[in-house]
Scaffold this active site. Structure first.
Site, PDB file in Angstrom:
ATOM      1  N   GLU A 405     -57.756 -55.166  34.412  1.00 20.81           N
ATOM      2  CA  GLU A 405     -56.720 -55.938  34.903  1.00 20.81           C
ATOM      3  C   GLU A 405     -55.927 -56.638  34.282  1.00 20.81           C
ATOM      4  O   GLU A 405     -55.491 -57.403  34.240  1.00 20.81           O
ATOM      5  CB  GLU A 405     -56.515 -55.585  36.288  1.00 20.81           C
ATOM      6  CG  GLU A 405     -55.663 -53.237  37.102  1.00 20.81           C
ATOM      7  CD  GLU A 405     -57.194 -52.981  36.406  1.00 20.81           C
ATOM      8  OE1 GLU A 405     -58.360 -53.543  37.017  1.00 20.81           O
ATOM      9  OE2 GLU A 405     -56.722 -51.813  37.345  1.00 20.81           O
ATOM     10  N   HIS A 474     -55.453 -46.651  47.414  1.00 21.43           N
ATOM     11  CA  HIS A 474     -54.304 -46.205  47.114  1.00 21.43           C
ATOM     12  C   HIS A 474     -52.789 -46.448  48.155  1.00 21.43           C
ATOM     13  O   HIS A 474     -51.826 -45.372  48.236  1.00 21.43           O
ATOM     14  CB  HIS A 474     -54.732 -45.280  46.884  1.00 21.43           C
ATOM     15  CG  HIS A 474     -55.578 -44.351  45.515  1.00 21.43           C
ATOM     16  ND1 HIS A 474     -57.367 -43.859  45.615  1.00 21.43           N
ATOM     17  CD2 HIS A 474     -55.782 -44.162  44.101  1.00 21.43           C
ATOM     18  CE1 HIS A 474     -57.992 -44.080  44.944  1.00 21.43           C
ATOM     19  NE2 HIS A 474     -57.350 -44.613  44.389  1.00 21.43           N
TER      20      HIS A 474
END
Ligand SMILES: Cc1ncc(C[n+]2csc(CCOP(=O)(O)OP(=O)(O)O)c2C)c(N)n1
Length: 672
Positions: A405, A474
């Site tokens: 990322e 999540h």
């Protein structure tokens, strides 16, 4: 110095090699001046390059200073001078003067930034420049422009994840990047044997590139190695890693006491290999430099530096700490007082809107490109948000990245230097944290730290929030972390129309925008999708339902739930006004204030944690600026002090805010 390499055999003229020496000597003399100024209390903080001159100057001379890009780190005085930065500019930064073109006195000295010289803005966090370098190289290649990129750092920086992520990206794409590691044996006080496992140059093979470990005190060898690496890069043969061994003569910075970790004998031993002395000796032996020439050269450099110091010190200090935080400041406008009018268009759900909006925006703006994990090809993302983009726009404009990322965001930042408008995807907001440094320390600060010279137009899309049984990793809401950061804009669409309008506006905005997509709504929220150009201004809230008894301030999935609560509240005789903030930074304060003035009661609803959540800022502002309008305390309905979100649906349902909870909190507030 070994005499195996001769400058003429390397293609260097006598004038060029003399010029190299002049720049090396200038860097050395600047160091001496800077540290003297520091000792005299005239320069608060300085960083030296002494000992590194051969690597820095010879590498710069081996490049094409008309087209190549460099990312020098704070020790790279020699690179900066060779690249055209003047001693006056150096000292304007040393004295933190307003006329300092690198940062207008906003950054420490040696934090280079010169757009016209193709020196990309540098910062202090170690290693963050590497992802930028690959982004610049990526953009150069996709635009078919000439030029390669050379990025510099110390051996300590090779321990940072950014270095490895950037090396990997450069290797995968075979980019024209040269990584020059100036191994001066210490990262502050940490010796390289405690810093580096194995040999840095050997790591190149692991990233699919060639690596060299060379004597960094030998200017001809540095020149030759960099020259060959540059030729390889220009032929499209990919990146090179060069580890150049050297030593720094001054302490780490003016704040460091190197006697605590280096012996005098060690320093003296390395000084026997002084690159400036090596170079002088070489020129004398080549009969290119006489003693008189040397005296004249030193005198001329000293004169230049004395004049630069005098002018820079007399130059006025900066006066304005508060501008250029944003490249485009969004001023507050008249409050919204009416329900957002419906738009025309086919009914779609939120995820379809994301997909269509990306197609529409990419069609309209050829500078845009999408990349991230799994985004390309037939799959088109774990939520299919990017499906069809590769087929429509090609691999250049929609491609997969490694699972990394920080370099996803860092490369995007680099691409903006070439005028690209990247739309990187972070697969889940829960995984944005590895890129926090690139977002917060880099993207958000680039405009401010360069005194407005660069802007950073990236749009970071990421699904966020709970309600889909995604468990702890999540489900996270990350808006409060980022709304806190000056220089960033943060938006949260909750309708298909807003997805399009906000994305369009975000892509055209010159500042970095975090585009948080409430994934709970991907299939739940449906509405018209406006065709053609459609914009929703940043910093404008939407009134979703008009009411008179209380104001519900919310966004994202909770805006949807608040609307579900409206008929239930109306049945109870309560008239709620629902404001979907949709732009968290900047906040549409006038609309919030006007509604508070109307209803005198405020319920803030979000699914992020209550403690230091976005609602805390809203409550503080209302208490501060609209206190006299309130008839009741400001209430928040949000997640408790829990990590979002337990997996078992029974547990998630117990803590995830819901319409019934909104009703209960509203009733409570009305009763107050
Ligand atoms: C991410 C980060 N961690 C720590 C620091 C503090 N720091 C500044 S310079 C430095 C050492 C860097 O060593 P190296 O990369 O070898 O370069 P050198 O200064 O020796 O040239 C450290 C730890 C920082 N600036 N950034």
């Amino acid at each position: 110095m070994k005499r195996e390499l001769h400058h003429r055999d390397l293609g260097l003229t006598d004038e060029q090699v003399l010029d190299m020496y002049r720049v090396m000597l200038t860097a050395r003399k600047i160091d001496d001046r800077m540290f003297a100024l520091n000792r005299q209390g005239r320069a608060p903080f300085v960083v030296g390059s002494s000992g590194h001159e051969a690597i820095q100057v010879a590498s710069a001379f081996a490049l094409d200073r008309q087209v190549d890009w460099v990312l020098p780190y704070y020790r790279d005085m020699g690179v900066a001078l060779a690249w055209g930065v003047t001693p006056l500019e150096v000292f304007l930064a040393v004295f933190a003067r307003g006329a300092d073109p690198a940062s207008g006195g906003r950054q420490l000295p040696n934090h280079w930034s010169y757009p016209e010289l193709r020196i990309f803005t540098q910062s202090s966090p170690i290693g963050t420049q590497y992802p930028h370098a690959v982004g610049i190289a990526h953009a150069l290649r996709s635009q078919g422009r000439p030029g390669i990129v050379v990025v510099y750092g110390g051996e300590g920086s090779t321990s940072e994840g950014d270095w490895h992520e950037a090396m990997n990206w450069a290797g995968i794409h075979r980019l024209g990047v040269i990584f020059v590691i100036e191994n001066n044996q210490y990262a502050i006080s940490v010796p390289s044997q405690e810093e580096v496992a194995g040999c840095i140059a050997d790591r190149a093979a692991g990233y699919g590139m060639v690596g060299f470990r060379i004597d960094g005190n030998d200017p001809m060898l540095v020149y030759k190695t960099v020259r060959e690496a540059a030729e390889r890069a220009r032929r499209g043969e990919g990146p090179t890693l060069i580890e150049a061994e050297t030593y720094r003569y001054y302490a780490h910075t003016s704040d460091d006491d190197d006697r605590l970790y280096r012996s005098r004998e060690e320093v003296l031993e390395w000084r026997r290999h002084d690159p400036v002395v090596n170079m002088r000796q070489y020129l004398i032996e080549e009969r290119l430099l006489s003693e008189a020439d040397e005296r004249d050269l030193v005198a001329s450099i000293e004169r230049t530096l004395a004049a630069a110091v005098e002018e820079a010190e007399a130059s006025p200090p900066p006066t304005d700490p508060a501008t250029k935080v944003y490249a485009r400041v969004i001023e507050p406008s008249e409050p919204v007082r009416r329900v957002e009018p419906a738009v025309d268009g086919p009914e779609v759900n939120l995820i379809t809107a994301v997909n269509r909006a990306l197609h529409d925006v990419m069609e309209a703006h050829p500078d845009t490109l999408v990349f991230g994990e799994d985004v390309a090809g037939e799959k088109g993302g774990v939520f299919k948000a990017t499906q069809g983009l590769t087929a429509t726009f090609g691999r250049e404009r929609c491609f997969n990245t490694p699972l990394a990322e920080s370099v996803i965001i860092g490369a995007a930042i680099g691409m903006t230097a070439l005028g690209k408008r990247p739309i990187p995807e972070i697969q889940f907001a829960d995984y944005i944290h590895p890129s926090f440094d690139q977002i917060v320390n880099e993207a958000a600060r680039i405009h401010y730290r360069s005194d407005g010279a660069w802007s950073c137009p990236i749009v970071i899309r990421t699904p966020f929030g709970a309600g889909i049984h995604g468990a702890l990793y999540h489900s996270q809401s990350v808006e409060a972390f980022f709304a806190h950061v000056p220089g960033l804009k943060v938006v949260v669409p909750s309708t298909p129309a807003d997805v399009k309008g906000l994305l369009w506006e975000a892509v055209e905005d010159p500042d970095p925008v975090l585009f948080l997509e409430p994934k709970k709504l991907y299939r739940l929220a449906k509405g018209p999708y406006p065709e053609g150009e459609y914009r929703v201004p940043l910093g404008r809230a939407a009134i979703r339902h008009e009411g008179t008894d209380l104001t519900i301030l919310t966004y994202g999935a909770m805006a949807h739930f608040a609307l579900e609560a409206v008929p239930l509240l109306e049945e109870l005789g309560i008239s709620p006004e629902v404001i979907d903030l949709r732009s968290l930074k900047p906040l549409d304060w006038p609309t919030v204030e006007a509604s508070v003035q109307k209803t005198s009661r405020v319920l803030i609803v979000h699914e992020d944690n209550e403690f230091v959540g976005y609602g805390a800022e809203l409550a503080a502002q209302i208490a501060d600026k609209a206190f006299e309008w309130l008839d009741a305390p400001i209430r928040r309905y949000a997640l408790g002090d829990l990590p979002a979100m337990p997996y078992a649906s029974e547990l998630e349902e117990m803590v995830y805010p819901n319409p019934e909870g909104i009703v209960a909190h509203a009733q409570d507030l009305i009763k107050y």
